[in-house]
Design a protein around this motif. Structure first.
Motif, PDB file in Angstrom:
ATOM      1  N   LEU A 152       0.741  -0.981   0.442  1.00  0.00           N
ATOM      2  CA  LEU A 152       0.071   0.124   0.141  1.00  0.00           C
ATOM      3  C   LEU A 152       1.303   0.826   0.073  1.00  0.00           C
ATOM      4  CD1 LEU A 152      -2.296  -0.812   2.239  1.00  0.00           C
ATOM      5  CD2 LEU A 152      -3.042  -0.529   0.105  1.00  0.00           C
ATOM      6  N   ALA A 153       1.769   0.894   0.833  1.00  0.00           N
ATOM      7  CA  ALA A 153       3.062   2.558   0.981  1.00  0.00           C
ATOM      8  C   ALA A 153       3.968   2.383  -0.487  1.00  0.00           C
ATOM      9  CB  ALA A 153       3.644   2.274   1.722  1.00  0.00           C
ATOM     10  N   GLU A 154       3.725   1.804  -0.853  1.00  0.00           N
ATOM     11  CA  GLU A 154       4.406   1.890  -2.326  1.00  0.00           C
ATOM     12  C   GLU A 154       3.405   2.365  -3.315  1.00  0.00           C
ATOM     13  OE1 GLU A 154       7.698  -1.864  -1.648  1.00  0.00           O
ATOM     14  OE2 GLU A 154       5.549  -2.016  -2.761  1.00  0.00           O
ATOM     15  N   ASP A 155       2.274   1.544  -4.077  1.00  0.00           N
ATOM     16  CA  ASP A 155       1.819   1.938  -4.048  1.00  0.00           C
ATOM     17  C   ASP A 155       0.927   3.939  -4.416  1.00  0.00           C
ATOM     18  OD1 ASP A 155       0.536  -0.234  -4.972  1.00  0.00           O
ATOM     19  OD2 ASP A 155      -0.579  -0.363  -4.491  1.00  0.00           O
ATOM     20  N   ALA A 156       1.175   3.953  -2.895  1.00  0.00           N
ATOM     21  CA  ALA A 156       1.262   5.613  -2.569  1.00  0.00           C
ATOM     22  C   ALA A 156       2.027   6.352  -2.964  1.00  0.00           C
ATOM     23  CB  ALA A 156       0.887   5.887  -0.372  1.00  0.00           C
ATOM     24  N   THR A 157       2.909   5.842  -2.677  1.00  0.00           N
ATOM     25  CA  THR A 157       3.899   6.922  -2.779  1.00  0.00           C
ATOM     26  C   THR A 157       4.259   6.656  -4.595  1.00  0.00           C
ATOM     27  OG1 THR A 157       5.539   5.414  -0.989  1.00  0.00           O
ATOM     28  CG2 THR A 157       6.899   6.950  -3.205  1.00  0.00           C
ATOM     29  N   LYS A 160       1.555   9.667  -5.664  1.00  0.00           N
ATOM     30  CA  LYS A 160       1.877  10.816  -5.709  1.00  0.00           C
ATOM     31  C   LYS A 160       3.556  11.377  -6.267  1.00  0.00           C
ATOM     32  CE  LYS A 160       5.681  12.571  -1.918  1.00  0.00           C
ATOM     33  NZ  LYS A 160       6.140  11.804  -0.462  1.00  0.00           N
ATOM     34  N   GLN A 161       3.999  10.218  -6.901  1.00  0.00           N
ATOM     35  CA  GLN A 161       5.133  10.669  -7.845  1.00  0.00           C
ATOM     36  C   GLN A 161       3.891  11.371  -9.090  1.00  0.00           C
ATOM     37  OE1 GLN A 161       7.722  11.667  -7.314  1.00  0.00           O
ATOM     38  NE2 GLN A 161       8.162  11.058  -5.162  1.00  0.00           N
ATOM     39  N   LYS A 162       3.211  10.268  -9.407  1.00  0.00           N
ATOM     40  CA  LYS A 162       2.118  10.368 -10.427  1.00  0.00           C
ATOM     41  C   LYS A 162       1.494  11.839 -10.631  1.00  0.00           C
ATOM     42  CE  LYS A 162      -0.005   8.395 -14.559  1.00  0.00           C
ATOM     43  NZ  LYS A 162      -0.202   9.925 -14.884  1.00  0.00           N
ATOM     44  N   PHE A 163       0.758  12.116  -9.270  1.00  0.00           N
ATOM     45  CA  PHE A 163       0.230  13.149  -9.134  1.00  0.00           C
ATOM     46  C   PHE A 163       0.898  14.560  -9.327  1.00  0.00           C
ATOM     47  CE2 PHE A 163      -0.809  16.598  -5.819  1.00  0.00           C
ATOM     48  CZ  PHE A 163      -2.232  16.939  -6.328  1.00  0.00           C
ATOM     49  N   ILE A 215       8.070  23.317  -3.954  1.00  0.00           N
ATOM     50  CA  ILE A 215       7.223  21.348  -4.026  1.00  0.00           C
ATOM     51  C   ILE A 215       7.750  20.580  -4.977  1.00  0.00           C
ATOM     52  CG2 ILE A 215       5.044  20.449  -3.882  1.00  0.00           C
ATOM     53  CD1 ILE A 215       3.622  23.344  -3.205  1.00  0.00           C
ATOM     54  N   LEU A 216       7.641  20.071  -6.044  1.00  0.00           N
ATOM     55  CA  LEU A 216       8.497  19.636  -6.422  1.00  0.00           C
ATOM     56  C   LEU A 216       9.659  19.092  -6.440  1.00  0.00           C
ATOM     57  CD1 LEU A 216       6.592  20.822 -10.364  1.00  0.00           C
ATOM     58  CD2 LEU A 216       5.799  19.146  -8.559  1.00  0.00           C
ATOM     59  N   ASP A 217      10.389  20.278  -5.677  1.00  0.00           N
ATOM     60  CA  ASP A 217      11.751  19.872  -5.730  1.00  0.00           C
ATOM     61  C   ASP A 217      11.883  19.247  -4.309  1.00  0.00           C
ATOM     62  OD1 ASP A 217      13.965  20.450  -6.550  1.00  0.00           O
ATOM     63  OD2 ASP A 217      14.517  22.380  -6.213  1.00  0.00           O
ATOM     64  N   TYR A 218      11.161  19.630  -3.250  1.00  0.00           N
ATOM     65  CA  TYR A 218      11.433  19.032  -2.378  1.00  0.00           C
ATOM     66  C   TYR A 218      11.114  17.987  -2.296  1.00  0.00           C
ATOM     67  CZ  TYR A 218      10.266  17.724   3.077  1.00  0.00           C
ATOM     68  OH  TYR A 218      10.469  17.193   4.258  1.00  0.00           O
ATOM     69  N   SER A 219       9.737  17.384  -2.825  1.00  0.00           N
ATOM     70  CA  SER A 219       9.281  15.850  -3.169  1.00  0.00           C
ATOM     71  C   SER A 219      10.130  15.524  -3.945  1.00  0.00           C
ATOM     72  CB  SER A 219       7.515  15.814  -3.981  1.00  0.00           C
ATOM     73  OG  SER A 219       8.831  16.048  -5.197  1.00  0.00           O
ATOM     74  N   LYS A 220      10.946  15.955  -4.894  1.00  0.00           N
ATOM     75  CA  LYS A 220      12.013  14.779  -5.519  1.00  0.00           C
ATOM     76  C   LYS A 220      13.166  14.241  -4.607  1.00  0.00           C
ATOM     77  CE  LYS A 220      13.520  17.605  -8.833  1.00  0.00           C
ATOM     78  NZ  LYS A 220      14.239  18.397 -10.047  1.00  0.00           N
ATOM     79  N   ILE A 221      13.748  15.438  -3.284  1.00  0.00           N
ATOM     80  CA  ILE A 221      14.480  15.442  -2.879  1.00  0.00           C
ATOM     81  C   ILE A 221      13.964  14.262  -1.627  1.00  0.00           C
ATOM     82  CG2 ILE A 221      15.700  16.085  -0.227  1.00  0.00           C
ATOM     83  CD1 ILE A 221      16.159  18.541  -2.109  1.00  0.00           C
ATOM     84  N   ASP A 222      12.937  14.348  -1.086  1.00  0.00           N
ATOM     85  CA  ASP A 222      12.280  13.892  -0.462  1.00  0.00           C
ATOM     86  C   ASP A 222      12.081  11.854  -0.923  1.00  0.00           C
ATOM     87  OD1 ASP A 222      10.796  13.324   2.584  1.00  0.00           O
ATOM     88  OD2 ASP A 222       8.764  13.421   1.121  1.00  0.00           O
ATOM     89  N   ALA A 223      11.961  11.568  -2.116  1.00  0.00           N
ATOM     90  CA  ALA A 223      11.518  10.201  -2.784  1.00  0.00           C
ATOM     91  C   ALA A 223      13.244  10.120  -3.066  1.00  0.00           C
ATOM     92  CB  ALA A 223      11.208  10.417  -3.760  1.00  0.00           C
ATOM     93  N   SER A 493       8.304  18.421 -17.336  1.00  0.00           N
ATOM     94  CA  SER A 493       8.530  17.940 -16.244  1.00  0.00           C
ATOM     95  C   SER A 493       9.755  17.918 -15.874  1.00  0.00           C
ATOM     96  CB  SER A 493       8.679  16.577 -16.528  1.00  0.00           C
ATOM     97  OG  SER A 493       9.191  15.173 -15.326  1.00  0.00           O
ATOM     98  N   VAL A 494       9.981  18.125 -14.225  1.00  0.00           N
ATOM     99  CA  VAL A 494      11.172  17.978 -13.643  1.00  0.00           C
ATOM    100  C   VAL A 494      12.189  16.456 -13.430  1.00  0.00           C
ATOM    101  CG1 VAL A 494      10.751  20.723 -13.089  1.00  0.00           C
ATOM    102  CG2 VAL A 494      10.053  18.889 -11.108  1.00  0.00           C
ATOM    103  N   PHE A 495      11.097  16.127 -14.360  1.00  0.00           N
ATOM    104  CA  PHE A 495      11.759  14.797 -13.010  1.00  0.00           C
ATOM    105  C   PHE A 495      12.771  14.063 -13.555  1.00  0.00           C
ATOM    106  CE2 PHE A 495       7.104  15.310 -11.282  1.00  0.00           C
ATOM    107  CZ  PHE A 495       7.586  15.006  -9.775  1.00  0.00           C
ATOM    108  N   LEU A 496      13.589  13.011 -13.602  1.00  0.00           N
ATOM    109  CA  LEU A 496      14.406  12.556 -13.735  1.00  0.00           C
ATOM    110  C   LEU A 496      14.573  11.543 -14.908  1.00  0.00           C
ATOM    111  CD1 LEU A 496      18.335  13.358 -13.087  1.00  0.00           C
ATOM    112  CD2 LEU A 496      17.683  11.595 -11.714  1.00  0.00           C
ATOM    113  N   GLU A 497      13.178  10.972 -14.427  1.00  0.00           N
ATOM    114  CA  GLU A 497      13.061  10.046 -15.791  1.00  0.00           C
ATOM    115  C   GLU A 497      12.783  10.761 -16.889  1.00  0.00           C
ATOM    116  OE1 GLU A 497      11.806   9.912 -11.815  1.00  0.00           O
ATOM    117  OE2 GLU A 497      10.436   9.018 -12.248  1.00  0.00           O
TER     118      GLU A 497
END
Ligand code: ADP
Length: 532
Positions: A152-157, A160-163, A215-223, A493-497
């Motif tokens: 469930l936690a992995e799904d939630a992460t 979150k990333q998708k969102f 917010i995006l930067d923070y979530s990226k660092i967080d992940a 997009s600012v995401f590395l992928e």
């Protein structure tokens, strides 16, 4: 365990059963009677017993035969059996009894204490076994729950990333349009009252973009999805650039912003200059924001030199409002400010320091603060850099100040969004470049086949055919031109992928939206030279 253990008492004479029941009456067990071997087998097939007390001599099926039959059911394979026998110690019976799996014999006349003692031991063993079984089941359930919780936690992460990536795209695209339109309007000689409104619009839009980026930067660092680059840069130029970006605000508010760079800092260093700029902009930005009068000093000096490496210490010293001692720890937490009135008075989200601290720590440094209320604050950190023996960095396009003409450059702009089409067109026209517009990937492929371009600006998400698919199609065409044609992705997009995906699909680079006119210019201008 709450259920009482059951024991089966097998004897053809009721009187004998009652005697045994009376002897065992004080034990916390349930006793079940069977008057014949047949009845015993049937009951044992239906119920789980902790122990069987088995008379040996019975009419019809004797005790041994009964036990043999009982053992045929796998459930009863291991039930402990105690034979009750009058045949004293005759070896023949003992051997036969043991062959059927008896665990003990009790000879008649029965001595109550011996019977109670033996039954008690078996009950203890039974209870222990049951407890173990229960514990195993319990553990298995916990393991299942844990596995489920992890999934469930992995799904939630993932959600979150998708969102976040969707949100990034959805918010940054219209913002891009607003910022670029404001930039264009500012260049069209507006009336002075219009200019004031445009300044407010620009300030608010830039601010909103900063918040979204934070917010995006923070979530990226967080992940844990952040990587640091190693590029050559000139520390003096970087620090001067940071200072310059605050000069206007500092002058407006009659503050002093001073830069003190130690002579011992080498000219050219290797490190992540973008992230260093981000850290400094955050800290100097806070210092300027929270200082009403006095000065802000940016200090940089070498702390340690070793094997081609240097640790540089940075301090940002202000004479501002300061931070109360009990708030010093919490200001580094995300979405936290020193006082609840801060947002109202100074704005901000409380994310800046959380990001800054992580950015410093992830590069092996530590962010420290000393502060006295009403006197001022000092934020300091040190970071390692590699030393280059160069004296300056050549070909740094960002250092060039003026745009020159792009006359002769032929660009294909592939973009479905009308506002973005207009913005890019206006800039390209201003720089005298020639260009065509394709509204989706399919049209782009056709146009690339018909015309020769120096560079393609390719949006990624479009109806009919995406930028990825169009690039694959172009790269698969039969001529060197199609393989070498520079295709620059336009991405929000600012995401590395997403950035990695751009290169996997054969594109040559990317520009992030909202467009920075300078970035657009310096990304496409080299292709003009190439054609000459
Ligand atoms: P924001 O500036 O967006 O509120 P930050 O994470 O950058 O968020 O800062 C968190 C809080 O720390 C600020 O709201 C402010 O209360 C305090 N703070 C940060 N820098 C300073 C400073 N130089 N002087 C006084 N207070 C500061």
């Amino acid at each position: 365990m709450n259920v009482k253990p059951k024991i089966l008492i097998v004897d053809d004479r009721l009187k004998n059963i009652i005697v045994l029941e009376e002897m065992l009456a004080d034990l916390d067990i349930e006793m079940v009677r069977a008057n014949s071997g047949q009845e015993a087998v049937e009951k044992a097939n239906k119920t789980e017993f902790a122990l069987v007390l088995m008379d040996v001599r019975m009419p019809g099926m004797d005790g041994f035969e009964t036990v043999e039959k009982m053992r045929k059911n796998p459930l009863n394979e291991l039930i402990p059996i105690i034979y009750i026998t009058a045949f004293y110690n005759e070896d023949y019976y003992r051997v036969k009894g043991i062959k059927t799996g008896a665990v003990d014999f009790i000879t008649k006349p029965i001595i109550p204490d011996i019977l109670i003692g033996k039954v008690t031991v078996f009950m203890k063993i039974y209870r222990q076994r049951k407890n173990l079984e229960e514990e195993i089941i319990w553990r298995e359930e916990i393991e299942k729950d844990l596995k489920k919780a992890k999934e469930l936690a992995e799904d939630a992460t993932r959600a979150k990333q998708k969102f976040l990536s969707t949100m990034s795209h959805e918010i940054r695209t219209p913002l891009n349009a607003i910022i670029n339109t404001v930039n264009l309007l500012r260049e069209e000689e507006p009336r002075s009252d219009q200019l004031d409104s445009l300044e407010i619009l620009k300030f608010s839009a830039d601010n909103l973009l900063q918040i979204v980026n934070d917010i995006l930067d923070y979530s990226k660092i967080d992940a844990g999805r952040i990587e640091f680059e190693k590029v050559e840069f000139e520390m003096r130029k970087l620090l001067t650039g940071v200072k310059q970006s605050f000069d206007y605000e500092v002058n407006r508010r009659h503050l002093v912003l001073d830069l003190r760079i130690d002579e011992g800092i080498p000219m050219v260093l290797l490190g992540d200059s973008t992230r260093l700029t981000q850290i400094l902009i955050n800290l100097v930005g806070n210092a300027v924001k929270f200082t009403e009068k006095g000065s802000i000093i940016i200090e940089a000096k070498p702390v340690k030199k070793y094997n081609g490496q240097i640790d540089i210490g940075f301090s940002i010293i202000d004479t501002g409002i300061g931070i109360p001692e009990d708030k010093i720890e919490v200001i580094f937490e995300s979405f936290t400010q020193a006082s609840s009135s801060t947002t109202r008075k100074y704005g901000g989200t409380g994310l800046g320091l959380a990001i800054t601290k992580k950015l410093v720590e992830l590069q092996g440094g530590e962010l420290k603060v000393k502060s006295v209320v009403c006197k001022g604050s000092t934020f300091s950190f040190s970071l390692p850099f590699l030393v280059s023996d160069k004296k300056f960095v050549e070909d740094d396009p960002h250092q060039k100040s003026a745009f020159h003409s792009l006359k002769g450059l032929k660009v294909l702009v592939v973009e479905d969004n009308l506002v973005n089409q207009k913005i890019v067109s206006k800039y390209l026209t201003k720089w005298e470049a020639k260009f065509d517009i394709a509204e989706n990937g399919r049209v782009a492929v056709e146009m690339v086949e018909k015309n020769r371009y120096d560079v393609v600006l390719m949006d990624l998400h479009m109806p009919e055919m995406s930028g990825y698919e169009a690039t694959l199609k172009i790269r698969a065409m039969n001529d060197d031109y199609y393989q070498e044609l520079p295709i620059i992705a336009l991405t929000a997009s600012v995401f590395l992928e997403d950035r990695e995906k751009i290169f996997q699909f054969g594109m040559s680079g990317f520009i992030t939206k909202p467009f920075n006119p300078k970035e657009l210019f310096w990304t496409i201008s080299p292709f003009l030279k190439k054609r000459d």
